[in-house]
Design an enzyme around this catalytic site. Structure first.
Site, PDB file in Angstrom:
ATOM      1  N   GLU A   1       4.930   2.705 -11.202  1.00 42.74           N
ATOM      2  CA  GLU A   1       3.536   2.968 -11.583  1.00 42.74           C
ATOM      3  C   GLU A   1       3.439   3.650 -12.945  1.00 42.74           C
ATOM      4  O   GLU A   1       2.936   4.762 -13.065  1.00 42.74           O
ATOM      5  CB  GLU A   1       2.854   3.828 -10.517  1.00 42.74           C
ATOM      6  CG  GLU A   1       2.711   3.085  -9.212  1.00 42.74           C
ATOM      7  CD  GLU A   1       1.875   3.872  -8.212  1.00 42.74           C
ATOM      8  OE1 GLU A   1       0.806   4.359  -8.629  1.00 42.74           O
ATOM      9  OE2 GLU A   1       2.286   3.966  -7.062  1.00 42.74           O
TER      10      GLU A   1
ATOM     11  N   HIS B   1       0.837  -1.195   0.000  1.00 48.63           N
ATOM     12  CA  HIS B   1       0.000   0.000   0.000  1.00 48.63           C
ATOM     13  C   HIS B   1       0.879   1.255   0.000  1.00 48.63           C
ATOM     14  O   HIS B   1       2.094   1.187   0.158  1.00 48.63           O
ATOM     15  CB  HIS B   1      -0.991  -0.007   1.161  1.00 48.63           C
ATOM     16  CG  HIS B   1      -0.344  -0.114   2.496  1.00 48.63           C
ATOM     17  ND1 HIS B   1       0.154   0.974   3.159  1.00 48.63           N
ATOM     18  CD2 HIS B   1      -0.102  -1.181   3.293  1.00 48.63           C
ATOM     19  CE1 HIS B   1       0.671   0.580   4.295  1.00 48.63           C
ATOM     20  NE2 HIS B   1       0.531  -0.719   4.409  1.00 48.63           N
ATOM     21  N   THR B   2       0.248   2.422  -0.179  1.00 47.37           N
ATOM     22  CA  THR B   2       0.965   3.690  -0.276  1.00 47.37           C
ATOM     23  C   THR B   2       1.812   3.927   0.972  1.00 47.37           C
ATOM     24  O   THR B   2       1.344   3.721   2.080  1.00 47.37           O
ATOM     25  CB  THR B   2      -0.055   4.843  -0.437  1.00 47.37           C
ATOM     26  OG1 THR B   2      -0.959   4.467  -1.454  1.00 47.37           O
ATOM     27  CG2 THR B   2       0.629   6.128  -0.811  1.00 47.37           C
ATOM     28  N   GLY B   3       3.065   4.337   0.762  1.00 43.21           N
ATOM     29  CA  GLY B   3       3.930   4.627   1.903  1.00 43.21           C
ATOM     30  C   GLY B   3       4.591   3.405   2.510  1.00 43.21           C
ATOM     31  O   GLY B   3       5.145   3.487   3.607  1.00 43.21           O
ATOM     32  N   SER B   4       4.567   2.267   1.793  1.00 41.92           N
ATOM     33  CA  SER B   4       5.122   1.048   2.383  1.00 41.92           C
ATOM     34  C   SER B   4       6.615   0.905   2.091  1.00 41.92           C
ATOM     35  O   SER B   4       7.264   0.015   2.607  1.00 41.92           O
ATOM     36  CB  SER B   4       4.365  -0.173   1.863  1.00 41.92           C
ATOM     37  OG  SER B   4       4.425  -0.206   0.451  1.00 41.92           O
ATOM     38  N   GLY B   5       7.167   1.783   1.249  1.00 35.96           N
ATOM     39  CA  GLY B   5       8.607   1.740   0.984  1.00 35.96           C
ATOM     40  C   GLY B   5       8.959   1.270  -0.424  1.00 35.96           C
ATOM     41  O   GLY B   5      10.126   1.069  -0.719  1.00 35.96           O
TER      42      GLY B   5
END
Lengths: 287, 266
Positions: free
Chosen positions: A171, A41-45
């Site tokens: 992405e 998910h967003t911000g997971s690295g």
């Protein structure tokens, strides 16, 4: 092995009030000429991880190996230029990096920086433009006159023109319509096959993972929490949901069919697998 | 690279200084900068540096963070001081070569320039570190309000200021992203001579401007679609309130001013 991460840690702005963990003890290997998806998910690295692949970030501790290159905390910037060429990076919304007066010159910008002669750079630019499906008549236009989808192709050609051996895609289909997305993914698959590239794809599209990836890495809270083939990653739908991820469309569809009495030997991940397993289960006299 | 600079950056917190009224902080920071020019002898410098040390302590942020943050600016200050040192005539001449000279007056002025500059930059850093950008904009608007009498567009100015401040971190992020993308295409921002480095700026600045203009256009559309028509008699969501702490801060600075004037004549 093309790429190896060995106990890589990364800390953002160490010893300041903004200190934050970017990567925590990440280890994995990626075989040459394979297609690897990085999900989470967003911000997971995910983005932090891929920036280590061409030395834009250097590990705080641990070692990153990309073919002949070794990257540690001590690597100096002087040694990074050939790594930048070896690993092509397509960032999110890459059309934001366009700047030159013509499409041709913007695509040739990378090769020129990496020391190709003017003629070589122009011929590489034309080849790359052809590879991403840009018509020749666009090459002398300003990149800012093009449509969003064409601008993105120019930006991708600008990365390919430097002839990287590893292609990192962060992405690459974000913001494109479904048809543009399918075309672009098919284009990457073709490029990988034609040029024997190692491809790393950061994505939120689980269908792309199922359709194209040989292996997938799942990131959460700066940690690598699972690595395996798409079949292994999606084998436990409950776990996938707990990671705030989704199942590929075909797998999701199959799950709904199970509640209606259909049976599957293994969870189908792609439309093709789903169709194969459904054949024979459907009533023959149906219209 | 861009992350190192602390000037102009806000760090959220709950210290006594964070909670002061932005109007008080703005006025007092400016006042401090003005009285920094009253320093004459070493006693006054000791007093001012002790004061700024106390202020840094009150921010609740580590001292080393300030030192490292101001570090990149130190060269600018040193450069200014050296110019003062080499071009100020007067007093005893220790060394001279052409128009360059080192004199006793020059040593005095350049030391003063260096120390005052340091005081001013540290205070400005404290102000922005402990005050949210929007609070600064609110404070400026409140302080400019009397100018409405002469038809100065106070609300529009404040809006411009808050929009500008709002987009500083966004643009910094974007600059970092574009720098990464161009570095990946073989641009070297930190290598080579002056001309080469200046040329490397072009692929950074053009996409940054294109992005900023597009963003400004989007923002204008978004504001208009939500009914913004100039700022006539708008009520405020964040209302500024003057507390006892603000009065205390004013008194402290006034006392500092008086002590400074006394020490000046000793």
């Amino acid at each position: 092995m093309a790429i190896t991460f060995d106990h890589v840690n990364y800390m953002y702005q160490p010893n300041s009030p903004f200190e934050a963990v970017g990567l925590s003890d990440v280890s994995f290997t990626v075989p040459s000429e394979s297609f690897t998806a990085i999900i989470g998910h967003t911000g997971s690295g995910k983005s932090t991880l891929v920036q280590h692949l061409n030395g834009l970030l250097k590990p705080t501790s641990g070692t990153v190996t990309v073919d002949d290159f070794q990257l540690t905390a001590k690597t100096t910037n002087k040694h990074l230029k050939s790594l930048h060429q070896h690993v092509g990076m397509v960032f999110q919304f890459p059309e934001n990096q366009l700047f030159d007066q013509t499409v041709e010159r913007d695509i040739a910008f990378g090769p020129l920086n990496f020391g190709f002669t003017n003629e070589e750079a122009m011929s590489l630019a034309h080849q790359a433009a052809h590879d991403v499906g840009l018509p020749d008549e666009l090459l002398n236009r300003s990149p800012f006159e093009l449509s969003g989808g064409q601008m993105r192709r120019v930006a991708i050609a600008g990365v390919l023109a430097s002839q990287p051996r590893v292609l990192v895609l962060d992405e690459p289909t974000a913001g494109l319509d479904p048809r543009g997305r399918a075309e672009m993914m098919a284009m990457f698959a073709k490029l990988k096959a034609d040029q024997q590239l190692t491809v790393i794809l950061v994505t939120h599209q689980m269908d792309d993972v199922a359709d194209y990836a040989d292996q997938a890495l799942v990131m959460a809270h700066s940690n690598l929490i699972k690595a395996g083939t798409p079949a292994e990653i999606f084998a436990d739908p409950e776990w996938v949901k707990a990671q705030q991820l989704a199942l590929p469309t075909a797998a999701n569809f199959a799950q709904h069919l199970v509640t209606r009495g259909f049976e599957f030997d293994s969870l189908p991940l792609t439309a093709e697998q789903l169709a194969m397993q459904l054949r024979g289960q459907l009533p023959k006299e149906g219209r | 690279m861009l992350e190192q600079l602390t000037l102009g950056r806000y760090i959220p917190g709950h210290s006594w200084l964070h909670r002061l009224d932005p109007r008080a902080k703005l006025v007092l920071a400016c006042y401090f900068i003005v009285i920094a020019f009253l320093t004459t002898n070493w006693l006054t410098y000791v007093l001012m540096f002790a004061f700024i040390g106390g202020v840094i302590f009150l921010t609740g942020l580590s001292f080393s963070y300030f030192v490292r943050g101001i570090g990149p600016l130190i060269w600018l200050i040193v450069f200014t001081a050296i110019l003062q040192l080499l071009f100020t005539p007067g007093g005893h001449i220790y060394w001279h070569w052409g128009i360059l000279m080192i004199t006793s007056t020059g040593i005095q002025t350049s030391t003063a320039v260096f120390l005052r500059f340091l005081l001013i930059i540290t205070m400005a850093t404290v102000l922005t570190l402990t005050t949210a950008p929007l609070a600064i904009a609110d404070g400026v608007e409140a302080l400019l309000r009397p100018l409405r009498v002469i038809h100065f567009p106070v609300a529009q100015t404040a809006l411009m200021l808050s929009v500008a401040l709002r987009f500083v971190p966004t643009l910094l992020d974007e600059a970092q992203t574009i720098m990464n993308a161009q570095r990946a295409r073989g641009v070297e921002f930190n290598n080579g001579g002056l001309i080469k480095r200046l040329r490397a700026i072009v692929p950074l600045l053009i996409p940054l401007f294109v992005g900023a203009i597009g963003r400004a256009d989007d923002l204008a559309t978004a504001m208009e679609s939500r009914g913004y028509q100039g700022a006539t008699n708008r009520t405020r969501y964040r209302v500024l309130k003057w507390h006892n702490a603000d009065t205390i801060a004013v008194v402290v600075i006034l006392v500092l001013n008086i002590v400074l004037v006394v020490l000046r004549h000793m």
